[in-house]
Write a protein that holds these residues in place. Sequence first.
Motif, PDB file in Angstrom:
ATOM      1  N   CYS A  79      -6.178  12.120  -4.756  1.00 14.78           N
ATOM      2  CA  CYS A  79      -5.641  11.132  -5.679  1.00 14.78           C
ATOM      3  C   CYS A  79      -5.580  11.642  -7.116  1.00 14.78           C
ATOM      4  CB  CYS A  79      -6.537   9.908  -5.599  1.00 14.78           C
ATOM      5  SG  CYS A  79      -6.233   8.667  -6.829  1.00 14.78           S
ATOM      6  N   LEU A  80      -4.431  11.427  -7.768  1.00 17.76           N
ATOM      7  CA  LEU A  80      -4.258  11.852  -9.150  1.00 17.76           C
ATOM      8  C   LEU A  80      -4.553  10.728 -10.132  1.00 17.76           C
ATOM      9  CD1 LEU A  80      -1.503  13.555  -7.577  1.00 17.76           C
ATOM     10  CD2 LEU A  80      -2.211  14.791  -9.619  1.00 17.76           C
ATOM     11  N   GLY A  81      -4.869   9.560  -9.596  1.00 15.76           N
ATOM     12  CA  GLY A  81      -5.283   8.473 -10.471  1.00 15.76           C
ATOM     13  C   GLY A  81      -4.184   7.503 -10.851  1.00 15.76           C
ATOM     14  N   ILE A  83       2.946  10.263  -5.881  1.00 16.75           N
ATOM     15  CA  ILE A  83       2.876  11.198  -6.989  1.00 16.75           C
ATOM     16  C   ILE A  83       3.019  12.615  -6.454  1.00 16.75           C
ATOM     17  CG2 ILE A  83       1.381  12.094  -8.821  1.00 16.75           C
ATOM     18  CD1 ILE A  83       2.045   9.251  -9.423  1.00 16.75           C
ATOM     19  N   ALA A  92      -3.702  10.570  -0.740  1.00 15.32           N
ATOM     20  CA  ALA A  92      -4.744   9.542  -0.647  1.00 15.32           C
ATOM     21  C   ALA A  92      -4.132   8.208  -0.238  1.00 15.32           C
ATOM     22  CB  ALA A  92      -5.486   9.428  -1.972  1.00 15.32           C
ATOM     23  N   CYS A 149      -2.324   5.628  -9.041  1.00 12.14           N
ATOM     24  CA  CYS A 149      -2.039   5.088  -7.720  1.00 12.14           C
ATOM     25  C   CYS A 149      -0.979   3.992  -7.737  1.00 12.14           C
ATOM     26  CB  CYS A 149      -3.315   4.581  -7.094  1.00 12.14           C
ATOM     27  SG  CYS A 149      -4.692   5.680  -7.406  1.00 12.14           S
ATOM     28  N   CYS A 185       0.284  13.799  -3.460  1.00  8.43           N
ATOM     29  CA  CYS A 185      -0.947  13.039  -3.246  1.00  8.43           C
ATOM     30  C   CYS A 185      -0.969  12.511  -1.814  1.00  8.43           C
ATOM     31  CB  CYS A 185      -1.040  11.873  -4.231  1.00  8.43           C
ATOM     32  SG  CYS A 185      -2.386  10.752  -3.834  1.00  8.43           S
ATOM     33  N   GLY A 226      -3.551   5.286  -1.529  1.00  5.56           N
ATOM     34  CA  GLY A 226      -2.564   4.616  -2.368  1.00  5.56           C
ATOM     35  C   GLY A 226      -1.166   5.192  -2.152  1.00  5.56           C
ATOM     36  N   CYS A 227      -1.065   6.495  -2.216  1.00  2.98           N
ATOM     37  CA  CYS A 227       0.247   7.122  -2.091  1.00  2.98           C
ATOM     38  C   CYS A 227       0.734   7.145  -0.649  1.00  2.98           C
ATOM     39  CB  CYS A 227       0.216   8.529  -2.689  1.00  2.98           C
ATOM     40  SG  CYS A 227       0.100   8.472  -4.495  1.00  2.98           S
TER      41      CYS A 227
HETATM   42  S1  FES Z   1      -3.571   7.427  -4.304  1.00  3.46           S
HETATM   43 FE1  FES Z   1      -2.052   8.801  -5.028  1.00  3.46          FE
HETATM   44  S2  FES Z   1      -2.499   8.849  -7.146  1.00  3.46           S
HETATM   45 FE2  FES Z   1      -4.190   7.635  -6.400  1.00  3.46          FE
END
Ligand code: FES
Lengths: 535, 235, 177
Positions: free
Chosen positions: A62-64, A71, A27, A66, A25, A29-30
């Motif tokens: 993003c896999l959700g 991930i 995004a 976060c 991931c 968050g990750c």
């Molecule tokens: S930012 Fe990585 S799973 Fe949502």
Amino acid sequence: MDLHELEAIAERELAQRPRLRILHCSATGCQASGALELKRRLESLLAEMGRQTEIDVGAVGCLGLCGRGPIVRIEPSGETFEHVKPDDAAEIIAALDGHACHVARCDQNHPFFTRQLLIVRRHCGLINPDRIEDYIAVGGYRSLYHVIHEMTPTEVIQAITRSGLRGRGGAGYPTGLKWATVAKSPGERKFVICNADEGDPGAFMDRSILESDPHLVLEGMAIAAYAVGAEQGFIYVRGEYPLAIERLQKAIAQARRHGLLGTQIFESGFNFRVDIRVGAGAFVCGEETALIASIEGRRGQPRPRPPYPAESGLWGMPTLINNVETFANVTAIIENGPEWYSRIGTEKSKGTKIFALTGKIRNTGLIEVPMGITLREIVEEMGGGTPDGTPVKAVQTGGPSGGCIPASLFDTPVDYESLAAVGSIMGSGGMVVMDEHTNMVDVARFYMEFCKDESCGKCIPCRVGTVQLFNMLTKLRNRQAHPSDLSRIEELCELMRETSLCGLGQSAPNPVLSTLHYFRHEYEELIGAEGDHGS
Amino acid sequence: MAAKTLTIDGHLVSARPGETLLAAIREAGITVPTLCHLDGLSDVGACRLCLVEIEGQRRLQPACMTMVSEGMVVHTNTPRLQSYRRQIIELLFAERNHVCAVCVASGHCELQRLAGMVGMDHVRYEYLSPNCPVDISHPRFGIDHNRCVLCTRCVRACDEIEGVHTWDVAGRGVNAHVITDLNQPWGASTTCTSCGKCQLACPTGAIFPRGVTVGERPHASERIALIVEARKQRW
Amino acid sequence: MSRLRIATIWLGGCSGCHMSLLDLDEWLIELAARADLVYSPIADAKRFPPNVDLTLIEGAIANDEHLELAHTARRHSKIVVSFGDCAVTGNVTALRNPLGSAQNVLQQVYIEHGDPGGVIPHDPGIVPVLLDKVVPVHQVIPVDYYLPGCPPSAPRIRALLEALIEGREPAADIRFG
Ligand code: FES
Ligand SMILES: Cc1cc2nc3c(=O)[nH]c(=O)nc-3n(C[C@H](O)[C@H](O)[C@H](O)COP(=O)(O)O)c2cc1C
Ligand code: SF4
Ligand code: SF4
Ligand code: SF4
Ligand code: SF4
Ligand code: FES
């Protein structure tokens, strides 16, 4: 660009793709939990092993999950790992080879995953948001082609209307009706605006879509532009989303290069150009008339409606303004047909909704669920209850414009009407879980503080009312309130709801009113004998 | 186009198409409190004092920005509206520091008059007592932010009539305030022509000619409409 | 008819409202025929008496003595009138509020802008202790009627008193400043 070229790109892409893939991931968050360092380690390790062509390390959206990043997902097995540290790189590669691996796996049979229904997020975590080829490989831009060459604008609008899609920006206005109004409103030029201002505290659904699948939104906007007769689009995105902006810029450039945006799209007479406008992060700039003022270069303040933007919007022209998630639903409706879409959800709320599940809950993250799922299913099954088993007290939906729903009403289905009936709103998708230790006056006060800071200051009830309410709630919190203050609070809430100019002020009382309704005793307990008199 | 017929507080009233509800209400001899509206300037619908009930519409609508339409049934003075208007005036008095006893506009101030009109004899909210600045850097005028109600009449008068847009609004929520140029002292403004239109437009004692004392600032906002009319007619 | 018992008190105000009351001239003599002034800065009573029919309060609540007297007056009065702008809004007395707490104000007045070697007066029991914020009367006790004005003119005072004495609801009369 024509359909053959599009399909050729897809085929080439799939043919080139190594069988073994490590998808991480990328995004926000990750990235915050170390995904980039992990990627470097994976790549250098594979280089050392001489396997860099055999195994593809790809960034996906993003896999959700976060809250459990970084991930990683490996293909072809589809296994997904959580909390992956750079030092785990070797183990991940081992897992790919079918060897033992001690990195924690996500339990994909958990209701958190199995209860989801991915429509908007169907490509998230599968494609690299930086590569248009990835998007084309999963069928991207076919809907746009289909629409331009095989449907009239009216047919497109009819399809959206029949699907039952409603705006995901909060109010749930029927999308087809809005498109039809813009299409029918006379104007020299028309505009399409994607509202990516996403200002609710705790909400990041739209950011995740833009970071994970930007072309999905661009394609939805292009279809909308074709339907309403617009040639210019704007994406209004908050400056706090640098990664989303960067990916959108890249996506727009790629789409233009491929003739999927710009002039004579798919060799038709249809032209559509998209530009990004970066907002400065004021919550009120998500309100459509303030957003339009901001794009026009004026102070971001709402104006009374009517006229609605559909009739008189950007520079006085008919303007379609929809939320990111609304546009992200469009291609699926075109691909699978409105009847398919309208079978999902409840009678009046169709399709899915993405929520950012946060607060006192075991499984936090983004979930896309069919409309009509109950709060209980989300909180207890998918969310897994509170981390320490303390009973859940309430969930807050709709952020500063929404309300708190007590656990006793958790069988309420999640749809526009049912949430409104219990004093909250669907909102843009924030869902905050609270346990028994949460004081509801504090919750109300938190949101009122947000509203007072974000009020634009134009109209008196909101500008001064939010501050007075905040001060009264503070007084209450400090046990300095008088019994008459409760009715004063209610009176002021009514004033703001009925007389404020825009949705911010009109809905700012909601967190107070809903907690007063369901948890009045918590207010009453705080009324001290010492209170000021007040009259 | 045909005239529109509407019912205002039980009276049948005819109005020109394209006219605002406020104009129709006034023509019918009914008084609705207003503050941000000023004849001659564009409308912004900010003060919410002119909100009226229109049958068949869920939300209250600002009369100053609502166009008349055929068959409209309007109520301008229901108990609910009276109570909202009083509360709005209370909120304004509580917001900044209005000390009428020492104000240049006392006796000629729209806010003061509105208090009487809506029956506000005391403020039930806590006074916020902010520490607001006074800018007397301009040779002819001063602004006392303690008395500003953020109606933006000055902003519009300066922009729409004088055409220089010296004034604007900065800040959010209760921290919003009017500024000159890029938030420089008014006296340092390079755009201000010292025409005084903002001072004419100001409903309160916030903008005043220098040298006047308590109660000496006359109310002359109606001159804004005169100027506009004069230009139209090329007097 | 038994004689009315009227009181007036002077809190954080300039005494202008009382001056305006005295402006009623000969009407005061008429009033005296029907009522006794049982407590007032212009009368000689030392303590606020019980069973007062009507109390006019001039001035805002600015210190601990004001607070105490307001409560006493409320306890012993059937009708309380906020008399003049200071009582109704805080007015000039409340001009210090934007400057911050009482300590802050004293510091600015006696030290920063005072004579060299100035000290903040502190004499509990003799010099009343300032409250942090000056507040209007109705924020500390229930008030029955409001007569704004700085000061309210004599005819306006008379109109209110006449109505209250005759047991009528006074006509709305709102004029600040
Ligand atoms: S930012 Fe990585 S799973 Fe949502
Ligand atoms: C204070 C306020 C903030 C808003 N913020 C957003 C936002 O961040 N994103 C959004 O899509 N809509 C937001 N809206 C709703 C928009 O005004 C508008 O209704 C929406 O973008 C329409 O799109 P939809 O029909 O697809 O929902 C906000 C509304 C208000 C009153
Ligand atoms: S309700 Fe609040 S945010 Fe909306 S216009 Fe009024 S002051 Fe601005
Ligand atoms: S501006 Fe008007 S209301 Fe404010 S102090 Fe001056 S006279 Fe009083
Ligand atoms: S004096 Fe005239 S030019 Fe100067 S700020 Fe006022 S309206 Fe504008
Ligand atoms: S200075 Fe006067 S005209 Fe300008 S916003 Fe304030 S009150 Fe209105
Ligand atoms: S006069 Fe209409 S809203 Fe102010």
